[in-house]
Design an enzyme around this catalytic site. Sequence first.
Site, PDB file in Angstrom:
ATOM      1  N   GLY A 122     -25.933  -3.459  41.762  1.00  0.00           N
ATOM      2  CA  GLY A 122     -25.879  -2.008  41.612  1.00  0.00           C
ATOM      3  C   GLY A 122     -27.159  -1.518  40.966  1.00  0.00           C
ATOM      4  N   GLY A 192     -27.729 -23.023  16.999  1.00  0.00           N
ATOM      5  CA  GLY A 192     -26.800 -21.894  16.893  1.00  0.00           C
ATOM      6  C   GLY A 192     -25.502 -22.267  17.588  1.00  0.00           C
ATOM      7  N   GLU A 213     -33.929 -27.358  15.059  1.00  0.00           N
ATOM      8  CA  GLU A 213     -33.676 -25.974  14.651  1.00  0.00           C
ATOM      9  C   GLU A 213     -34.880 -25.431  13.890  1.00  0.00           C
ATOM     10  OE1 GLU A 213     -31.391 -23.415  14.898  1.00  0.00           O
ATOM     11  OE2 GLU A 213     -32.679 -22.362  13.478  1.00  0.00           O
ATOM     12  N   VAL A 247     -41.340 -26.152  17.016  1.00  0.00           N
ATOM     13  CA  VAL A 247     -41.435 -26.813  18.315  1.00  0.00           C
ATOM     14  C   VAL A 247     -42.815 -26.556  18.919  1.00  0.00           C
ATOM     15  CG1 VAL A 247     -40.514 -26.847  20.672  1.00  0.00           C
ATOM     16  CG2 VAL A 247     -38.956 -26.713  18.724  1.00  0.00           C
ATOM     17  N   SER A 279     -31.399 -23.482  23.592  1.00  0.00           N
ATOM     18  CA  SER A 279     -30.347 -22.530  23.188  1.00  0.00           C
ATOM     19  C   SER A 279     -30.855 -21.756  21.977  1.00  0.00           C
ATOM     20  CB  SER A 279     -29.053 -23.277  22.871  1.00  0.00           C
ATOM     21  OG  SER A 279     -29.310 -24.398  22.038  1.00  0.00           O
ATOM     22  N   GLY A 281     -30.998 -18.310  21.725  1.00  0.00           N
ATOM     23  CA  GLY A 281     -30.588 -16.911  21.780  1.00  0.00           C
ATOM     24  C   GLY A 281     -30.641 -16.361  23.192  1.00  0.00           C
ATOM     25  N   HIS A 454       6.508 -23.494   7.706  1.00  0.00           N
ATOM     26  CA  HIS A 454       6.180 -24.816   7.193  1.00  0.00           C
ATOM     27  C   HIS A 454       6.692 -25.872   8.157  1.00  0.00           C
ATOM     28  CE1 HIS A 454       5.461 -28.095   4.429  1.00  0.00           C
ATOM     29  NE2 HIS A 454       6.670 -28.544   4.718  1.00  0.00           N
TER      30      HIS A 454
HETATM   31  P1  FAD Z   1     -21.816 -10.599  31.026  1.00  0.00           P
HETATM   32  O1  FAD Z   1     -20.644 -11.441  30.796  1.00  0.00           O
HETATM   33  O2  FAD Z   1     -23.150 -11.239  31.003  1.00  0.00           O
HETATM   34  O3  FAD Z   1     -21.587  -9.904  32.440  1.00  0.00           O
HETATM   35  C1  FAD Z   1     -22.547  -9.133  33.049  1.00  0.00           C
HETATM   36  C2  FAD Z   1     -22.279  -9.120  34.538  1.00  0.00           C
HETATM   37  O4  FAD Z   1     -23.058  -8.100  35.136  1.00  0.00           O
HETATM   38  C3  FAD Z   1     -22.654 -10.420  35.243  1.00  0.00           C
HETATM   39  O5  FAD Z   1     -21.623 -10.807  36.114  1.00  0.00           O
HETATM   40  C4  FAD Z   1     -23.904 -10.042  36.029  1.00  0.00           C
HETATM   41  O6  FAD Z   1     -24.028 -10.776  37.246  1.00  0.00           O
HETATM   42  C5  FAD Z   1     -23.605  -8.581  36.339  1.00  0.00           C
HETATM   43  N1  FAD Z   1     -24.785  -7.772  36.626  1.00  0.00           N
HETATM   44  C6  FAD Z   1     -25.908  -7.632  35.900  1.00  0.00           C
HETATM   45  N2  FAD Z   1     -26.730  -6.713  36.457  1.00  0.00           N
HETATM   46  C7  FAD Z   1     -26.100  -6.276  37.557  1.00  0.00           C
HETATM   47  C8  FAD Z   1     -26.415  -5.301  38.549  1.00  0.00           C
HETATM   48  N3  FAD Z   1     -27.540  -4.601  38.493  1.00  0.00           N
HETATM   49  N4  FAD Z   1     -25.522  -5.107  39.554  1.00  0.00           N
HETATM   50  C9  FAD Z   1     -24.360  -5.803  39.624  1.00  0.00           C
HETATM   51  N5  FAD Z   1     -24.006  -6.716  38.707  1.00  0.00           N
HETATM   52  C10 FAD Z   1     -24.869  -6.939  37.687  1.00  0.00           C
HETATM   53  N6  FAD Z   1     -18.522 -15.203  23.569  1.00  0.00           N
HETATM   54  C11 FAD Z   1     -17.340 -15.286  22.948  1.00  0.00           C
HETATM   55  O7  FAD Z   1     -16.836 -14.265  22.474  1.00  0.00           O
HETATM   56  N7  FAD Z   1     -16.674 -16.470  22.841  1.00  0.00           N
HETATM   57  C12 FAD Z   1     -17.178 -17.623  23.338  1.00  0.00           C
HETATM   58  O8  FAD Z   1     -16.560 -18.675  23.230  1.00  0.00           O
HETATM   59  C13 FAD Z   1     -18.426 -17.568  23.996  1.00  0.00           C
HETATM   60  N8  FAD Z   1     -18.958 -18.675  24.509  1.00  0.00           N
HETATM   61  C14 FAD Z   1     -20.153 -18.589  25.160  1.00  0.00           C
HETATM   62  C15 FAD Z   1     -20.711 -19.765  25.642  1.00  0.00           C
HETATM   63  C16 FAD Z   1     -21.929 -19.735  26.286  1.00  0.00           C
HETATM   64  C17 FAD Z   1     -22.518 -21.009  26.829  1.00  0.00           C
HETATM   65  C18 FAD Z   1     -22.595 -18.491  26.464  1.00  0.00           C
HETATM   66  C19 FAD Z   1     -23.900 -18.419  27.194  1.00  0.00           C
HETATM   67  C20 FAD Z   1     -22.056 -17.324  25.975  1.00  0.00           C
HETATM   68  C21 FAD Z   1     -20.830 -17.372  25.303  1.00  0.00           C
HETATM   69  N9  FAD Z   1     -20.263 -16.228  24.756  1.00  0.00           N
HETATM   70  C22 FAD Z   1     -19.073 -16.315  24.097  1.00  0.00           C
HETATM   71  C23 FAD Z   1     -20.901 -14.917  24.879  1.00  0.00           C
HETATM   72  C24 FAD Z   1     -20.268 -14.128  26.018  1.00  0.00           C
HETATM   73  O9  FAD Z   1     -20.368 -14.861  27.215  1.00  0.00           O
HETATM   74  C25 FAD Z   1     -20.922 -12.762  26.177  1.00  0.00           C
HETATM   75  O10 FAD Z   1     -20.936 -12.098  24.939  1.00  0.00           O
HETATM   76  C26 FAD Z   1     -20.193 -11.922  27.190  1.00  0.00           C
HETATM   77  O11 FAD Z   1     -20.163 -12.550  28.438  1.00  0.00           O
HETATM   78  C27 FAD Z   1     -20.834 -10.542  27.324  1.00  0.00           C
HETATM   79  O12 FAD Z   1     -20.126  -9.799  28.256  1.00  0.00           O
HETATM   80  P2  FAD Z   1     -20.830  -8.648  29.097  1.00  0.00           P
HETATM   81  O13 FAD Z   1     -19.759  -8.066  29.941  1.00  0.00           O
HETATM   82  O14 FAD Z   1     -21.592  -7.770  28.203  1.00  0.00           O
HETATM   83  O15 FAD Z   1     -21.900  -9.379  30.012  1.00  0.00           O
HETATM   84  P1  NAI Z   2     -27.847 -18.269  18.537  1.00  0.00           P
HETATM   85  O1  NAI Z   2     -28.496 -17.021  18.133  1.00  0.00           O
HETATM   86  O2  NAI Z   2     -26.444 -18.525  18.143  1.00  0.00           O
HETATM   87  O3  NAI Z   2     -28.697 -19.507  17.994  1.00  0.00           O
HETATM   88  C1  NAI Z   2     -30.041 -19.669  18.301  1.00  0.00           C
HETATM   89  C2  NAI Z   2     -30.636 -20.651  17.316  1.00  0.00           C
HETATM   90  O4  NAI Z   2     -31.916 -21.026  17.765  1.00  0.00           O
HETATM   91  C3  NAI Z   2     -30.819 -20.050  15.929  1.00  0.00           C
HETATM   92  O5  NAI Z   2     -30.320 -20.930  14.960  1.00  0.00           O
HETATM   93  C4  NAI Z   2     -32.332 -19.864  15.825  1.00  0.00           C
HETATM   94  O6  NAI Z   2     -32.801 -19.972  14.517  1.00  0.00           O
HETATM   95  C5  NAI Z   2     -32.825 -20.993  16.697  1.00  0.00           C
HETATM   96  N1  NAI Z   2     -34.149 -20.769  17.260  1.00  0.00           N
HETATM   97  C6  NAI Z   2     -34.645 -19.636  17.817  1.00  0.00           C
HETATM   98  N2  NAI Z   2     -35.894 -19.841  18.276  1.00  0.00           N
HETATM   99  C7  NAI Z   2     -36.193 -21.131  18.018  1.00  0.00           C
HETATM  100  C8  NAI Z   2     -37.319 -21.949  18.274  1.00  0.00           C
HETATM  101  N3  NAI Z   2     -38.404 -21.476  18.904  1.00  0.00           N
HETATM  102  N4  NAI Z   2     -37.291 -23.234  17.850  1.00  0.00           N
HETATM  103  C9  NAI Z   2     -36.199 -23.745  17.230  1.00  0.00           C
HETATM  104  N5  NAI Z   2     -35.098 -23.017  16.963  1.00  0.00           N
HETATM  105  C10 NAI Z   2     -35.083 -21.734  17.362  1.00  0.00           C
HETATM  106  O7  NAI Z   2     -28.059 -18.352  20.124  1.00  0.00           O
HETATM  107  P2  NAI Z   2     -27.409 -19.287  21.216  1.00  0.00           P
HETATM  108  O8  NAI Z   2     -26.818 -20.509  20.616  1.00  0.00           O
HETATM  109  O9  NAI Z   2     -28.444 -19.402  22.271  1.00  0.00           O
HETATM  110  O10 NAI Z   2     -26.232 -18.406  21.768  1.00  0.00           O
HETATM  111  C11 NAI Z   2     -26.477 -17.074  22.208  1.00  0.00           C
HETATM  112  C12 NAI Z   2     -25.346 -16.189  21.884  1.00  0.00           C
HETATM  113  O11 NAI Z   2     -24.257 -16.465  22.758  1.00  0.00           O
HETATM  114  C13 NAI Z   2     -24.758 -16.405  20.490  1.00  0.00           C
HETATM  115  O12 NAI Z   2     -25.471 -15.710  19.518  1.00  0.00           O
HETATM  116  C14 NAI Z   2     -23.401 -15.826  20.663  1.00  0.00           C
HETATM  117  O13 NAI Z   2     -23.476 -14.441  20.520  1.00  0.00           O
HETATM  118  C15 NAI Z   2     -23.051 -16.194  22.086  1.00  0.00           C
HETATM  119  N6  NAI Z   2     -22.198 -17.376  22.082  1.00  0.00           N
HETATM  120  C16 NAI Z   2     -20.989 -17.305  21.475  1.00  0.00           C
HETATM  121  C17 NAI Z   2     -20.155 -18.391  21.434  1.00  0.00           C
HETATM  122  C18 NAI Z   2     -18.863 -18.282  20.712  1.00  0.00           C
HETATM  123  O14 NAI Z   2     -18.475 -17.178  20.384  1.00  0.00           O
HETATM  124  N7  NAI Z   2     -18.185 -19.388  20.448  1.00  0.00           N
HETATM  125  C19 NAI Z   2     -20.516 -19.650  22.063  1.00  0.00           C
HETATM  126  C20 NAI Z   2     -21.833 -19.637  22.630  1.00  0.00           C
HETATM  127  C21 NAI Z   2     -22.614 -18.518  22.656  1.00  0.00           C
END
Ligand code: FAD
Ligand code: NAI
Length: 475
Positions: A122, A192, A213, A247, A279, A281, A454
Amino acid sequence: MSQAFDVVVIGGGPGGYIAAIRAAQLGFKVACIDEWKNATGGPAPGGTCTNVGCIPSKALLQSSEHFDHANHHFADHGISATNVKIDITKMVGRKDTVVKQNNDGILYLFKKNKVTFFHGRGSFVKAVEAGYEIQVAGAKEETITGQQVILATGSNARALPGVPFDEETVLSNDGALRIGAVPKKLVLIGSGVIGLEMGSVWRRLGSDVTILEGLPTFLGAVDEQIAKEAKKAFDKQGLKIELGVKVGEVKTGKKGVSVAYTNAKGEALSIDGDKLIVSIGRVPNTIGLNAEAVGLQLDERGAIVVDAECRTSLKGVWAVGDVVRGPMLAHKAEEEGVAVAERIAGQHGHVNFNTIPWVIYTSPEIAWVGETEQQLKARDAKYKAGTFPFLANGRARALGDTTGMVKFLADATTDEILGVHIVGPMASELIAEAVVAMEFKASAEDIARICHAHPSLSEATKEAALAVDKRTLNF
Ligand code: FAD
Ligand code: NAI
């Protein structure tokens, strides 16, 4: 003639699909556009969360935990399991099935709620009298209009400068969830949330895992006492975490990857791995939105600028989830999506940023809501703290999982709960009680006086609340 909708949602992740459903519940004619494709090119709504985030990571965490238990913990229960094997192809296949169930579930919910789904990209064409013209580029091209537009386009993994993801050797979260065989040596950059969750998966399956890290402190956003306890547990498990590194060059070759870095002591070192997961951010995603066509304002990080109620710089255009400020969490995106749909309907949708829970699904799990002790100290707040260890909880002993504690922080004068921090078994589920308590502005004594089943892990929550008043019963 283009189809006209009251509300058009761009992005079908947790922010977008939930906003679309809520808007439809409120009586609007709604379209949701999402471009994510499954392996055969079909629609896969659910965004990062469903396809390469929350759901698949939890599926792999579960599989790898079973493997770890069979190898290391069954024996404590008198169960012998020798020669335990893992079929990675099957494990990844199961994860893919779980993902597909969620994709299909969302398509079903769209039908049930009469949300019109468009599979494609979109992008803004122009502002028109009736709102905005939006082009959908999918299997076919069409243009629709939306009186109100909700942007929920999510985020992408941040790459190290000069080190693009190839998803073979240098992996983002996407590749990290598709590794086809246990890497002998796995290097991760960033300890992270993703680093710890993905590092845990592959360590449990037998990889030698090192996480580099950049910051000198481990999990700086987590309560220090909790982070320290978690670090102790990860060290014991053999998850190697090097803090305070810088790094340097990353070289990839046929044999894998080599990462040069300087450690906290200033020594120049390097580490080899079969795979590297970066990973560090995520960055907000507005690629392909054609934001310039309508003059949508972005900030210096590329996030869509919104006010406290998710209004963008454009009239009738809202944005939610990872593409705007605030924590990048699925449940935060969902809450914003609901609130925006309700605001469009003239209601008073609200998201309380002070009670958004965080969970890290490692073992032990880490979960928290509200302020940490270091935040309270920084703002000179007068507070009381109470902790209770799972070691003294009967259910935790029966489970054989006594790592960690529950910690309460309460206002010294009013006893209002300011933060709850948990490291230990099922912290992800236990934190819900703390969220409810904080939403209702409960005091620590309120929790201390509530009857908890409990034996249950939730008794540790009650006891930690009692500890605020220095009157634990079981410790
Ligand atoms: P997204 O989920 O990224 O969805 C965006 C959607 O928009 C995608 O489908 C994309 O294809 C679509 N899109 C983008 N641009 C366009 C366009 N122009 N037209 C049509 N479609 C488009 N959060 C938690 O709370 N708990 C967790 O356990 C957790 N685990 C995670 C593990 C990993 C490995 C990662 C990477 C993230 C994790 N997160 C977790 C974070 C979570 O996935 C995100 O915060 C969440 O998905 C954000 O939702 P959103 O709807 O903003 O975006
Ligand atoms: P993060 O922000 O959690 O962690 C990134 C880590 O990388 C930080 O500790 C930072 O200090 C470090 N870092 C940044 N630049 C660096 C560099 N150049 N060299 C070495 N270390 C560096 O980001 P992450 O793990 O990538 O996840 C992204 C986001 O996805 C999270 O912040 C979270 O919002 C979401 N997420 C949530 C989950 C959950 O809710 N269980 C699970 C996975 C992701």
